[in-house]
Motif scaffolding. Structure first.
Motif, PDB file in Angstrom:
ATOM      1  N   SER B  41       0.836  -1.185   0.000  1.00 50.18           N
ATOM      2  CA  SER B  41       0.000   0.000   0.000  1.00 50.18           C
ATOM      3  C   SER B  41       0.876   1.241   0.000  1.00 50.18           C
ATOM      4  O   SER B  41       1.914   1.274   0.644  1.00 50.18           O
ATOM      5  N   VAL B  42       0.470   2.243  -0.746  1.00 45.48           N
ATOM      6  CA  VAL B  42       1.123   3.539  -0.623  1.00 45.48           C
ATOM      7  C   VAL B  42       0.102   4.532  -0.103  1.00 45.48           C
ATOM      8  O   VAL B  42      -1.081   4.446  -0.422  1.00 45.48           O
ATOM      9  N   GLY B  43       0.552   5.439   0.726  1.00 49.77           N
ATOM     10  CA  GLY B  43      -0.326   6.474   1.269  1.00 49.77           C
ATOM     11  C   GLY B  43       0.147   7.825   0.772  1.00 49.77           C
ATOM     12  O   GLY B  43       1.287   8.198   0.979  1.00 49.77           O
ATOM     13  N   SER B  44      -0.725   8.536   0.091  1.00 51.15           N
ATOM     14  CA  SER B  44      -0.364   9.849  -0.427  1.00 51.15           C
ATOM     15  C   SER B  44      -1.006  10.894   0.467  1.00 51.15           C
ATOM     16  O   SER B  44      -2.212  10.905   0.631  1.00 51.15           O
ATOM     17  N   TYR B  45      -0.181  11.744   1.088  1.00 53.17           N
ATOM     18  CA  TYR B  45      -0.734  12.637   2.108  1.00 53.17           C
ATOM     19  C   TYR B  45      -0.545  14.110   1.802  1.00 53.17           C
ATOM     20  O   TYR B  45       0.297  14.491   0.990  1.00 53.17           O
ATOM     21  N   ALA B  46      -1.351  14.919   2.463  1.00 53.08           N
ATOM     22  CA  ALA B  46      -1.226  16.376   2.380  1.00 53.08           C
ATOM     23  C   ALA B  46      -1.866  16.994   3.613  1.00 53.08           C
ATOM     24  O   ALA B  46      -2.865  16.483   4.100  1.00 53.08           O
ATOM     25  N   PRO B  47      -1.277  18.068   4.131  1.00 56.12           N
ATOM     26  CA  PRO B  47      -1.889  18.740   5.286  1.00 56.12           C
ATOM     27  C   PRO B  47      -3.130  19.523   4.864  1.00 56.12           C
ATOM     28  O   PRO B  47      -3.200  20.040   3.750  1.00 56.12           O
ATOM     29  N   ILE B  48      -4.093  19.574   5.762  1.00 56.07           N
ATOM     30  CA  ILE B  48      -5.352  20.277   5.479  1.00 56.07           C
ATOM     31  C   ILE B  48      -5.364  21.600   6.232  1.00 56.07           C
ATOM     32  O   ILE B  48      -4.914  21.683   7.370  1.00 56.07           O
ATOM     33  N   SER B  49      -5.891  22.615   5.588  1.00 59.99           N
ATOM     34  CA  SER B  49      -6.017  23.921   6.219  1.00 59.99           C
ATOM     35  C   SER B  49      -7.118  23.888   7.267  1.00 59.99           C
ATOM     36  O   SER B  49      -8.193  23.369   7.017  1.00 59.99           O
ATOM     37  N   SER B  50      -6.821  24.414   8.440  1.00 61.95           N
ATOM     38  CA  SER B  50      -7.857  24.464   9.475  1.00 61.95           C
ATOM     39  C   SER B  50      -8.706  25.714   9.284  1.00 61.95           C
ATOM     40  O   SER B  50      -8.169  26.791   9.101  1.00 61.95           O
ATOM     41  N   PRO B  51     -10.022  25.558   9.338  1.00 59.20           N
ATOM     42  CA  PRO B  51     -10.858  26.752   9.250  1.00 59.20           C
ATOM     43  C   PRO B  51     -10.525  27.656  10.420  1.00 59.20           C
ATOM     44  O   PRO B  51     -10.337  27.178  11.534  1.00 59.20           O
ATOM     45  N   ALA B 200      -1.606  28.976  19.366  1.00 61.05           N
ATOM     46  CA  ALA B 200      -1.580  28.117  18.182  1.00 61.05           C
ATOM     47  C   ALA B 200      -2.088  26.722  18.506  1.00 61.05           C
ATOM     48  O   ALA B 200      -2.601  26.012  17.649  1.00 61.05           O
TER      49      ALA B 200
END
Lengths: 297, 240
Positions: B41-51, B200
């Motif tokens: 399995s490969v996992g492709s990730y990206a950070p999500i912007s917090s509202p 933060a």
């Protein structure tokens, strides 16, 4: 044994046959998996990639990905990678080995305030390479796509603990708010035209494609998936059969919880639009990292 | 009948042996499968912007209840009684490291607006601003100014014949192409020079006192001014 068999009546013979069949079947399974396991071990020795290419391997193919430093400077990325590592997804920077599980960067092509955080309106790509093993060029590779996420949690001392998202409501929303396709044309969000809508699985027929021409990867098939997080619900519904394939419309109708967080949404387009926005908010409030798991079936 | 019983026993024993084999093999098969399936399995990730969660309220915030900013209002400002009026407000939110406070105001009255950091107490002290909450059981809190007025920068202020009014710099932003605007109705824009600190990692609340001073200037008690108060997330790293 032969004598013993003769002594059984029909029902008993049938039962014995069934049990034998399953026993033999289990044995077969063991043999098959044993072989595959060895294949995997064998490839560990032989297959090394140059540069940052890394691969996972099955009996018929390797999946090669190219890791980047795309998000390295982003907040908490080191902690997040540690977390992926704990989930046995390798995130080692310069790994050239064949790994069992690999995590790498999804590309976000849209920039907001100089940053590439995913958010409504974002779009980009997920790229990987399929490298067939000897005589496996015409194989059809089946993939299962799963969406997952992680979130930042802080204790009373502000210590960060990254946890995997386990809320089915949030995981469902990820399925409807980040859409994946196999094809895309056009220059930007306004002009993109997508083809090949993907939900939870897709197949890649190596026999129907040419190998890629990239240096060092001419033995591979390049697979690019295109993704988009539509900004508004109406952005989808106003562009069915133009920007998005009609399959998207069917998917919304069949899976309202993926888009609106509820199956009791009713017929009001306005209510759907509001619920879609709320869904974006729910994702953002509960997810700090998105992961698309691409599993070779 | 006896033979039947024997046969049954033999069958049962054999069946048990087979079942045992079946069990062992199944376990081996299953564990191999789990091991195997988890290995490709490969996992492709990206950070999500917090509202962004950044809000302005009136005085006192408690758990999830806050005082709506509409409770901060100016009524019966008597310029002869004192030379300034203090009102309390708070900026609260979650996961916001830094922010700036912004003001936009019209200039009919030539008021001077300053913002101070404030501390909250349930005990009255001299000069503290009293605030009664709008909860079912109202509580009273007192807010004291701490330190000097927060430094800020004007975007479009000019002094004309002793009056502070807006210059033409931001006219289009405010009124678009509409040109027939009284000079006192052009709002002056101001924001804090240094970013205020939120949190933060987690929730925060900061109290402020907004001081409206007449500063010895002549005030026309029939005039009205509009004051907009805002807080904007500020990325100190990007310095944008």
């Amino acid at each position: 044994m032969k004598g013993f068999w003769k002594e059984l009546d029909g029902k008993q013979r049938k039962e014995l046959r069934t049990r034998l069949f399953y026993a033999v079947l289990s044995g077969l399974m063991l043999v098959v998996f044993g072989t595959i396991s060895f294949a995997w071990f064998a490839s560990n020795r032989g297959v090394n990639q140059s540069g940052m290419d890394i691969a996972i391997s099955t009996e018929s193919i390797d999946i090669v990905v190219v890791r980047t430093s795309y998000y390295d400077a982003y907040d908490n990325m080191t902690e997040f990678k540690t977390k992926l590592g704990e989930a046995e997804y390798s995130t080692t920077e310069n790994d050239t080995d064949v790994e069992p599980r690999i995590a790498y960067e999804m590309v976000n092509e849209s920039v907001v305030d100089g940053m590439r955080y995913l958010q409504p309106g974002s779009y980009g790509t997920v790229t990987f390479y399929i490298r067939p093993k000897a005589n496996k060029d015409n194989t059809v590779v089946n993939f299962v796509l799963e969406r997952g996420g992680f979130s930042n949690e802080y204790d009373e001392h502000d210590n960060l603990e990254i946890t995997e998202v386990d809320s089915s409501a949030v995981l469902d929303l990820l399925k409807g708010h980040l859409l994946f396709f196999t094809g895309r044309t056009g220059a930007d969000y306004e002009h993109f035209v997508y083809t090949g809508f993907l939900t939870d699985r897709f197949s890649y027929d190596m026999g129907a494609h040419d190998k890629c021409g990239e240096v060092g990867r001419t033995d591979c098939y390049k697979v690019v998936l295109y993704w988009e997080w539509p900004l508004k619900y109406y952005d989808i519904t106003d562009n069915i059969s133009t920007k998005y394939p009609a399959a998207v419309e069917d998917y919304i109708a069949a899976n309202p919880t993926f888009f609106f967080g509820t199956s009791e949404i009713g017929d009001s387009e306005e209510a759907k639009s509001d619920a879609f926005d709320d869904g974006d908010q729910t994702i953002g409030d509960n997810t700090d990292y998105f992961v698309l798991y691409i599993k070779v079936k | 009948m006896r033979t039947d019983g024997k046969k049954k026993n033999r069958l049962t024993i054999t069946a048990h042996v087979l079942t045992l084999c079946l069990l062992v093999l199944s376990v081996a098969g299953a564990s191999t499968f789990a091991w195997f399936s988890s290995r490709k399995s490969v996992g492709s990730y990206a950070p999500i912007s917090s509202p962004e969660a950044l809000y302005i309220g009136a005085g006192h915030i408690e758990n999830d209840t806050f005082e709506d900013i509409r409770y901060m209002y100016f009524d019966g400002m008597d310029v002869k009684k004192a030379d300034h009026v203090d009102k309390v407000f708070c900026v609260y939110g979650t996961g916001i490291g830094n922010y700036k406070i912004q003001l936009a105001f019209t200039t009919n009255n030539q008021f001077i607006y300053s913002i101070y950091h404030a501390s909250e107490s349930s005990v009255e002290s001299e000069g503290a601003v009293k605030y009664v909450t709008h909860q079912t059981t109202p509580q009273t809190f007192y807010y004291s100014v701490s330190g000097e007025a927060i430094a800020g920068t004007f975007l479009n202020k000019q002094e004309v014949e002793g009056e502070s009014i807006a210059n033409a710099e931001n006219h289009t932003d405010t009124y678009g192409s509409y040109a027939n605007v009284n000079k006192y109705a052009e709002p002056i824009y101001w924001q804090t020079s240094v970013a205020e600190t939120g949190r933060a990692r987690g929730a925060f609340v900061n109290y402020y006192i907004l001081r409206v001073s007449y500063n010895g200037k002549e005030v026309n008690d029939r005039e009205t001014d509009v004051l907009c108060l805002a807080a904007k997330t500020f990325n100190i790293h990007a310095q944008s």
